[in-house]
Enzyme design. Structure first.
Site, mmCIF file in Angstrom:
data_model
loop_
_atom_site.group_PDB
_atom_site.id
_atom_site.type_symbol
_atom_site.label_atom_id
_atom_site.label_comp_id
_atom_site.label_asym_id
_atom_site.label_seq_id
_atom_site.Cartn_x
_atom_site.Cartn_y
_atom_site.Cartn_z
ATOM 1 N N LYS A 37 38.793 18.392 69.421
ATOM 2 C CA LYS A 37 38.812 18.855 70.813
ATOM 3 C C LYS A 37 38.856 20.384 70.887
ATOM 4 O O LYS A 37 38.301 20.981 71.806
ATOM 5 C CB LYS A 37 39.976 18.218 71.583
ATOM 6 C CG LYS A 37 39.728 16.731 71.802
ATOM 7 C CD LYS A 37 40.518 16.147 72.943
ATOM 8 C CE LYS A 37 40.077 14.709 73.157
ATOM 9 N NZ LYS A 37 40.915 13.955 74.045
ATOM 10 N N LYS B 57 33.206 8.058 67.422
ATOM 11 C CA LYS B 57 33.760 6.962 68.228
ATOM 12 C C LYS B 57 33.314 7.078 69.687
ATOM 13 O O LYS B 57 33.047 8.183 70.184
ATOM 14 C CB LYS B 57 35.284 6.933 68.124
ATOM 15 C CG LYS B 57 35.971 8.058 68.839
ATOM 16 C CD LYS B 57 37.458 7.786 69.021
ATOM 17 C CE LYS B 57 38.012 8.802 70.005
ATOM 18 N NZ LYS B 57 38.928 8.300 70.963
ATOM 19 N N LYS C 122 35.686 8.695 76.189
ATOM 20 C CA LYS C 122 35.558 8.974 77.629
ATOM 21 C C LYS C 122 34.967 10.340 77.885
ATOM 22 O O LYS C 122 34.247 10.552 78.834
ATOM 23 C CB LYS C 122 36.954 9.008 78.284
ATOM 24 C CG LYS C 122 37.645 7.733 78.411
ATOM 25 C CD LYS C 122 38.937 8.014 79.187
ATOM 26 C CE LYS C 122 40.099 7.278 78.588
ATOM 27 N NZ LYS C 122 40.931 8.094 77.710
#
Ligand code: AQP
Length: 328
Positions: free
Chosen positions: A111, A193, A196
């Site tokens: 992130k 993966k 969202k």
């Protein structure tokens, strides 16, 4: 009775990975455990959120918990920010967390790469807040997808460290990860993966996608070279992922599916059947969601009651923690 705790952050629309990797398992586990399920809104603030839509996003997660079958008679369901002890314990745990162990966190590294310009302290501290969430409820097991194992390991480390420094206080939690569905991969990129916050909506199937959108996304899902429909995550990661989704959505064994499509000329028929399996799988959940849409007051009451129950446990743990460290 052992305690389980888990949560989902309202950082976007929930997808099949969140459902198959986490929520679906909670529904089964709530029958044999004292269960605490949280909408972790403070976690979602670690990436920018629009205040105009944040409230709806938070409530939409709670609705999905209920529509999926989490029963407020059996489980505590609440919103993280309604129980201030989460932030309070996070601060205490910060003081025994070490910077290098947080720098090692895979999710932070990924992130941080995506949010270079607005990299904030919260993103770095995310795993410590998650440890606080877990430890407050003297949790024995944390049912999560594979991506969260590293964070649960940190919660274990911090619990052990706190107990060593200040005396036995926390239960040492363990991750509970089901093999099937623990890591659903992106439809547009099976090396990452399903997520969202993926940059493209082609990455995921959300739990509220219409049948048309589901069909379209599966039609466009990337496949591997060759035509065989076989389960081989190394050589055919895209097809292995689609087979996993198909198996979990239909309740059929992967071996059966492989046999059914052994002589298929290409991927078209397989993808069509998979689409219908996913549409049917999500139908009951989507119908329940519609019912809840017209019942917001009931849902707010459930969340309010849940927060009260959660507060009772959390405040007791915080009292113990404060006593142990010598706070007045
Ligand atoms: N792809 C996945 N396959 C299986 N399980 C998954 N989970 C997430 N992605 C997959 C599990 O879903 C639960 C809730 O996740 P979260 O909302 O707390 O955050 P996350 O793990 O970071 O999930 P996302 O979808 O990738 O959200 P963003 O993009 O906002 O970070 C967890 O139990 C998780 O393991």
């Amino acid at each position: 009775m052992e305690t389980i705790f888990s949560g989902v952050q309202p950082s976007g629309a929930l997808h099949l990975g969140n459902y198959l990797g986490a929520i679906k398992n909670w529904v089964e586990l709530q029958n044999q455990h004292r269960s605490v399920f949280c909408v972790v809104d403070l976690h979602a603030l670690t990436v920018p959120q629009d205040p105009k839509t944040f409230r709806e996003k938070i409530l939409s997660i709670a609705k999905i918990y209920l529509a999926a079958g989490i029963d407020p008679e059996k489980s505590i369901i609440f919103i993280q920010s309604h129980v201030k002890e989460h932030a309070e314990l996070c601060w205490i745990l910060n003081t025994i967390s070490r910077i290098p162990e947080l720098e090692r966190m895979t999710q932070f590294k990924e992130k941080a790469e995506r949010h270079k310009k607005d990299l904030n302290m919260g993103l770095f501290d995310y795993p410590v807040l998650m440890a606080a969430d877990i430890l407050l409820y003297k949790t024995n097991a944390v049912p999560v997808g594979e991506d969260q194992i590293q964070h649960v390991e940190l919660a274990r480390t911090l619990a052990e460290r706190f107990n060593n420094y200040f005396g036995e206080t926390f239960v040492i939690p363990k991750a509970f990860v089901r093999k099937e569905g623990a890591r659903i991969m992106g439809l547009d990129d099976p090396s990452k993966k399903m997520s969202k916050s993926a940059p493209s909506a082609a990455n995921y199937i959300t739990l509220t996608d219409s049948p048309e959108i589901i069909r379209e996304k599966i039609k466009k899902a990337v496949t591997d070279s060759g035509k065989e429909i076989i389960f081989n995550p190394i050589e055919k990661p895209a097809i292995a992922n689609l087979l996993t989704i198909y198996s979990l959505a239909s309740g059929r064994l992967i071996e059966d599916l492989q046999k059914q499509y052994a002589n298929a000329a290409g991927y078209a028929e397989f993808k069509n059947d998979l689409s219908e399996a996913v549409v049917e799988f999500l139908r009951p959940l989507q119908e329940k969601l519609k019912e809840l849409d017209s019942n917001e007051d009931v849902m707010l009451k459930i969340l309010n009651d849940g927060a009260q129950k959660a507060r009772q446990i959390a405040s007791q743990t915080m009292k113990e923690v404060k006593d142990k460290i010598g706070l007045i």
